[in-house]
Design a protein around this motif. Structure first.
Motif, PDB file in Angstrom:
ATOM      1  N   ALA A  44      26.607 -32.234 -27.288  1.00  0.00           N
ATOM      2  CA  ALA A  44      27.026 -31.126 -27.230  1.00  0.00           C
ATOM      3  C   ALA A  44      28.016 -30.223 -26.384  1.00  0.00           C
ATOM      4  O   ALA A  44      28.771 -29.987 -26.949  1.00  0.00           O
ATOM      5  CB  ALA A  44      26.412 -29.858 -27.828  1.00  0.00           C
ATOM      6  N   ASN A  45      27.426 -30.890 -24.709  1.00  0.00           N
ATOM      7  CA  ASN A  45      27.912 -29.903 -23.914  1.00  0.00           C
ATOM      8  C   ASN A  45      29.082 -30.328 -23.349  1.00  0.00           C
ATOM      9  O   ASN A  45      30.218 -29.974 -22.269  1.00  0.00           O
ATOM     10  CB  ASN A  45      26.761 -28.906 -23.246  1.00  0.00           C
ATOM     11  N   ALA A  46      30.031 -31.627 -24.345  1.00  0.00           N
ATOM     12  CA  ALA A  46      30.590 -32.360 -23.618  1.00  0.00           C
ATOM     13  C   ALA A  46      31.501 -32.875 -24.677  1.00  0.00           C
ATOM     14  O   ALA A  46      32.572 -33.717 -24.366  1.00  0.00           O
ATOM     15  CB  ALA A  46      30.566 -33.384 -22.962  1.00  0.00           C
ATOM     16  N   SER A  47      31.648 -31.748 -26.299  1.00  0.00           N
ATOM     17  CA  SER A  47      32.613 -32.123 -27.052  1.00  0.00           C
ATOM     18  C   SER A  47      33.959 -32.485 -26.630  1.00  0.00           C
ATOM     19  O   SER A  47      34.096 -31.478 -25.978  1.00  0.00           O
ATOM     20  CB  SER A  47      32.275 -31.550 -28.060  1.00  0.00           C
ATOM     21  N   LEU A  48      35.174 -32.915 -27.774  1.00  0.00           N
ATOM     22  CA  LEU A  48      36.463 -33.341 -27.316  1.00  0.00           C
ATOM     23  C   LEU A  48      36.763 -33.061 -28.247  1.00  0.00           C
ATOM     24  O   LEU A  48      36.635 -33.369 -29.235  1.00  0.00           O
ATOM     25  CB  LEU A  48      36.620 -34.427 -27.223  1.00  0.00           C
ATOM     26  N   ARG A  49      38.103 -31.925 -28.071  1.00  0.00           N
ATOM     27  CA  ARG A  49      38.697 -31.213 -29.530  1.00  0.00           C
ATOM     28  C   ARG A  49      39.221 -33.012 -29.948  1.00  0.00           C
ATOM     29  O   ARG A  49      39.889 -33.637 -29.237  1.00  0.00           O
ATOM     30  CB  ARG A  49      39.920 -30.126 -28.584  1.00  0.00           C
ATOM     31  N   LEU A  50      40.124 -32.522 -31.200  1.00  0.00           N
ATOM     32  CA  LEU A  50      40.680 -33.470 -32.129  1.00  0.00           C
ATOM     33  C   LEU A  50      41.828 -31.894 -32.194  1.00  0.00           C
ATOM     34  O   LEU A  50      41.125 -31.339 -32.947  1.00  0.00           O
ATOM     35  CB  LEU A  50      39.980 -33.749 -32.891  1.00  0.00           C
ATOM     36  N   VAL A  51      43.173 -32.944 -32.179  1.00  0.00           N
ATOM     37  CA  VAL A  51      44.389 -32.519 -33.187  1.00  0.00           C
ATOM     38  C   VAL A  51      43.797 -32.178 -34.881  1.00  0.00           C
ATOM     39  O   VAL A  51      42.946 -33.621 -35.485  1.00  0.00           O
ATOM     40  CB  VAL A  51      45.489 -33.821 -32.685  1.00  0.00           C
ATOM     41  N   ILE A  52      43.838 -31.673 -35.782  1.00  0.00           N
ATOM     42  CA  ILE A  52      44.374 -31.726 -36.943  1.00  0.00           C
ATOM     43  C   ILE A  52      45.684 -31.746 -36.970  1.00  0.00           C
ATOM     44  O   ILE A  52      47.000 -31.309 -37.345  1.00  0.00           O
ATOM     45  CB  ILE A  52      43.812 -30.565 -37.821  1.00  0.00           C
ATOM     46  N   ARG A  53      45.930 -32.997 -37.652  1.00  0.00           N
ATOM     47  CA  ARG A  53      47.246 -33.187 -38.357  1.00  0.00           C
ATOM     48  C   ARG A  53      47.476 -33.187 -39.585  1.00  0.00           C
ATOM     49  O   ARG A  53      47.266 -33.724 -40.758  1.00  0.00           O
ATOM     50  CB  ARG A  53      48.320 -34.455 -38.368  1.00  0.00           C
ATOM     51  N   ARG A  54      48.573 -32.720 -40.612  1.00  0.00           N
ATOM     52  CA  ARG A  54      48.584 -32.747 -41.513  1.00  0.00           C
ATOM     53  C   ARG A  54      50.113 -33.712 -42.232  1.00  0.00           C
ATOM     54  O   ARG A  54      51.040 -33.630 -41.268  1.00  0.00           O
ATOM     55  CB  ARG A  54      49.315 -31.183 -42.528  1.00  0.00           C
ATOM     56  N   TYR A  55      50.212 -34.289 -43.210  1.00  0.00           N
ATOM     57  CA  TYR A  55      50.713 -35.346 -43.487  1.00  0.00           C
ATOM     58  C   TYR A  55      50.576 -35.386 -44.479  1.00  0.00           C
ATOM     59  O   TYR A  55      49.698 -35.819 -46.024  1.00  0.00           O
ATOM     60  CB  TYR A  55      49.880 -36.827 -43.721  1.00  0.00           C
ATOM     61  N   ARG A  56      51.674 -33.913 -45.816  1.00  0.00           N
ATOM     62  CA  ARG A  56      51.301 -33.707 -46.868  1.00  0.00           C
ATOM     63  C   ARG A  56      50.521 -33.439 -46.988  1.00  0.00           C
ATOM     64  O   ARG A  56      50.702 -32.483 -46.743  1.00  0.00           O
ATOM     65  CB  ARG A  56      51.708 -35.265 -48.055  1.00  0.00           C
ATOM     66  N   SER A  57      49.528 -33.641 -48.547  1.00  0.00           N
ATOM     67  CA  SER A  57      48.811 -32.205 -49.178  1.00  0.00           C
ATOM     68  C   SER A  57      47.637 -32.781 -47.897  1.00  0.00           C
ATOM     69  O   SER A  57      45.898 -31.648 -48.069  1.00  0.00           O
ATOM     70  CB  SER A  57      48.589 -33.017 -50.323  1.00  0.00           C
ATOM     71  N   LEU A  58      47.052 -33.996 -47.468  1.00  0.00           N
ATOM     72  CA  LEU A  58      46.341 -33.530 -46.783  1.00  0.00           C
ATOM     73  C   LEU A  58      45.984 -34.034 -44.815  1.00  0.00           C
ATOM     74  O   LEU A  58      46.774 -33.869 -44.520  1.00  0.00           O
ATOM     75  CB  LEU A  58      44.975 -35.537 -46.889  1.00  0.00           C
ATOM     76  N   PHE A  59      45.462 -34.311 -44.709  1.00  0.00           N
ATOM     77  CA  PHE A  59      44.811 -33.716 -43.367  1.00  0.00           C
ATOM     78  C   PHE A  59      43.789 -34.928 -42.234  1.00  0.00           C
ATOM     79  O   PHE A  59      43.416 -35.119 -43.226  1.00  0.00           O
ATOM     80  CB  PHE A  59      44.006 -32.180 -42.898  1.00  0.00           C
ATOM     81  N   LEU A 171      48.452 -42.519 -40.292  1.00  0.00           N
ATOM     82  CA  LEU A 171      48.715 -40.967 -40.465  1.00  0.00           C
ATOM     83  C   LEU A 171      48.025 -40.092 -39.241  1.00  0.00           C
ATOM     84  O   LEU A 171      48.918 -39.203 -38.675  1.00  0.00           O
ATOM     85  CB  LEU A 171      48.585 -40.216 -41.548  1.00  0.00           C
ATOM     86  N   GLY A 172      46.822 -39.985 -38.505  1.00  0.00           N
ATOM     87  CA  GLY A 172      46.670 -39.187 -37.702  1.00  0.00           C
ATOM     88  C   GLY A 172      47.867 -39.794 -36.469  1.00  0.00           C
ATOM     89  O   GLY A 172      48.307 -39.145 -35.522  1.00  0.00           O
ATOM     90  N   GLU A 173      48.322 -40.556 -36.409  1.00  0.00           N
ATOM     91  CA  GLU A 173      48.926 -41.015 -34.990  1.00  0.00           C
ATOM     92  C   GLU A 173      50.820 -40.657 -35.431  1.00  0.00           C
ATOM     93  O   GLU A 173      51.084 -40.138 -34.426  1.00  0.00           O
ATOM     94  CB  GLU A 173      48.810 -42.246 -34.292  1.00  0.00           C
ATOM     95  N   LEU A 174      50.941 -41.426 -36.686  1.00  0.00           N
ATOM     96  CA  LEU A 174      51.994 -40.377 -37.011  1.00  0.00           C
ATOM     97  C   LEU A 174      52.492 -39.355 -36.574  1.00  0.00           C
ATOM     98  O   LEU A 174      53.122 -38.173 -35.799  1.00  0.00           O
ATOM     99  CB  LEU A 174      52.297 -41.051 -38.797  1.00  0.00           C
ATOM    100  N   GLY A 175      51.723 -38.652 -37.030  1.00  0.00           N
ATOM    101  CA  GLY A 175      52.135 -36.422 -36.983  1.00  0.00           C
ATOM    102  C   GLY A 175      53.445 -36.025 -37.570  1.00  0.00           C
ATOM    103  O   GLY A 175      53.441 -37.109 -38.460  1.00  0.00           O
ATOM    104  N   ASP A 176      54.614 -36.063 -36.843  1.00  0.00           N
ATOM    105  CA  ASP A 176      54.733 -34.731 -37.252  1.00  0.00           C
ATOM    106  C   ASP A 176      56.467 -36.315 -36.667  1.00  0.00           C
ATOM    107  O   ASP A 176      57.351 -35.757 -36.047  1.00  0.00           O
ATOM    108  CB  ASP A 176      55.624 -34.113 -36.122  1.00  0.00           C
TER     109      ASP A 176
END
Length: 412
Positions: A44-59, A171-176
């Motif tokens: 837990a003390n080493a949790s890593l951030r994740l990007v949240i990307r929207r593709y149309r209506s989903l994330f 879709l996570g890699e595509l992003g914008d």
């Protein structure tokens, strides 16, 4: 099982990827504040951030930029620091450029067709003054997208991978992403895994994509579809194609289908083989009657877990490696400075082991290249496993033990 944390809760990553609609509202709130999710592949003390990307209506979740090497090796967001870069990385004129916001892609196909009348009063632009980017074929685009999403790699833990996971990672890699100067969300549709509970939403999203394809006096606009081929059947006017993720039919000319069968023979011959997957990228346009016509396509042969392969024998090898929980990758293309492109690379041995599947024995050029690669590996101390399909059954090929099993044997 890997877990992620967002919106005050902890959930299995697989569930988020397989059921994106289930978590859409929670991810939408988290995208606003604090602006990221957390990967719990480490303490837990080493949790890593994740990007949240929207593709149309989903994330969808993606690894934080330049953080991939910090994840656990068995994490879906782990990026091998030694992995091959995308072709053209660092080259602004490359057809496919990775940016912090997503991929920037220039395809060698036209997404719009309109009648243009020449302006006789306007002088032509002098030649040689414009600099332009190179363009990618549909297959090169599909391969680059697969590599960017890490779908050419296997971590050795699971024994299967469903289309829902592929969709989420793509879709996570595509992003914008940008495709031919336009937002990918307007021109590119990666088919969602069909689930009866989400049928209305899935159909509505697809219908919205189709509605954006114009065919009127203003011209024709086209779209790009990525999915898995389920069936190709003759019709009175050509052929129909069907994707596994949607029962809708797409219509193609006999000439286009014949071209596909000759250009990608290994993929074509594997249609209907339950041990293999055939991923397709389709360039489609809508007819005046509302049908979807295929005007371009490319096929990519894959194993049952969607690992890209160059032959049905590579499919058999990849399926065996997955079944035996081996960690490996399929090198997709030569990177700068490469002089070898093995069929697979085992990542769970030290040093890493090359795997070669020999299926074109007897050809002078093939035998010469085989001898050249053997000598290069000998000089560099790279171990290899070779399978000659004409001489040996796959089941008799001995694979080297993993680093873990080797260590266990030494201590026993």
């Amino acid at each position: 099982m890997a877990h992620v944390s967002f919106d005050g809760g902890t959930v299995p990553l697989d569930d988020v990827q397989e059921n994106p609609a289930k978590y859409a509202r929670r991810l939408e709130r988290t995208k606003v504040t604090p602006g990221f999710a957390l990967c719990l592949c480490k303490p837990a003390n080493a949790s890593l951030r994740l990007v949240i990307r929207r593709y149309r209506s989903l994330f969808h979740l993606a690894g934080w930029p330049d953080d991939g090497h910090r994840h656990a090796p068995d994490c879906a967001f782990f990026k091998d620091p030694n992995r091959r870069p995308l072709p053209g990385s660092g080259d602004p004129k490359a057809a496919i450029v990775a940016t912090p916001a997503g991929l920037n892609i220039r395809l060698d196909v036209s997404l719009t067709q309109r009648e243009v009348r020449p302006d006789r009063g306007k002088p032509a632009s002098p030649s040689g003054t414009r600099t332009s980017r190179r363009s990618a074929t549909l297959l090169a685009f599909l391969q680059a997208l697969w590599a960017a999403a890490g779908l050419h790699c296997w971590n050795g833990l699971a024994t299967t991978r469903h289309w829902g996971l592929c969709n989420a990672q793509l879709l996570g890699e595509l992003g914008d992403a940008i495709v031919n100067g336009r937002g990918a969300q307007d021109v590119l549709h990666v088919m969602r895994r069909y689930q009866e509970a989400d049928r209305a939403t899935i159909n509505a999203e697809f219908d919205a994509f189709v509605a954006g394809l114009r065919n009127d006096s203003g011209g024709v606009t086209r779209g790009v579809l990525v999915g898995e081929i389920a069936e190709v059947a003759p019709t009175p006017y050509g052929h129909s194609l069907m994707l596994r993720q949607n029962p809708r039919k797409y219509y193609a000319s006999t000439a286009l289908v014949d071209h596909a069968s000759k250009t990608w023979p290994h993929a074509w011959k594997a249609l209907g083989d339950r041990a293999a997957r055939i991923v397709a990228v389709l360039l489609v346009e809508r007819t005046v009657k509302g049908h979807l016509r295929v005007v371009g396509l490319a096929l990519m042969l894959c194993s049952s877990a969607y690992i890209p392969c160059d032959s049905i024998h590579e499919v058999a090898m990849a399926n065996r490696l997955v079944a035996e929980h081996r960690s490996f990758e399929k090198p997709m293309r030569l990177a700068e400075g490469d002089d070898m492109l093995p069929d697979f690379v085992l990542r769970d041995t030290e040093p890493r082991t090359h795997i070669e599947v020999y299926g074109m024995n007897g050809m002078d050029s093939y035998e010469a290249r085989k001898a050249e690669k053997r000598e290069l590996r000998r000089q560099r101390g790279i171990p290899a496993v070779e399978w000659d399909i004409d001489r040996t059954e796959l089941s008799t090929i001995a694979l080297p033990p993993t680093v873990h099993s080797r260590a266990a044997n030494l201590t026993s």
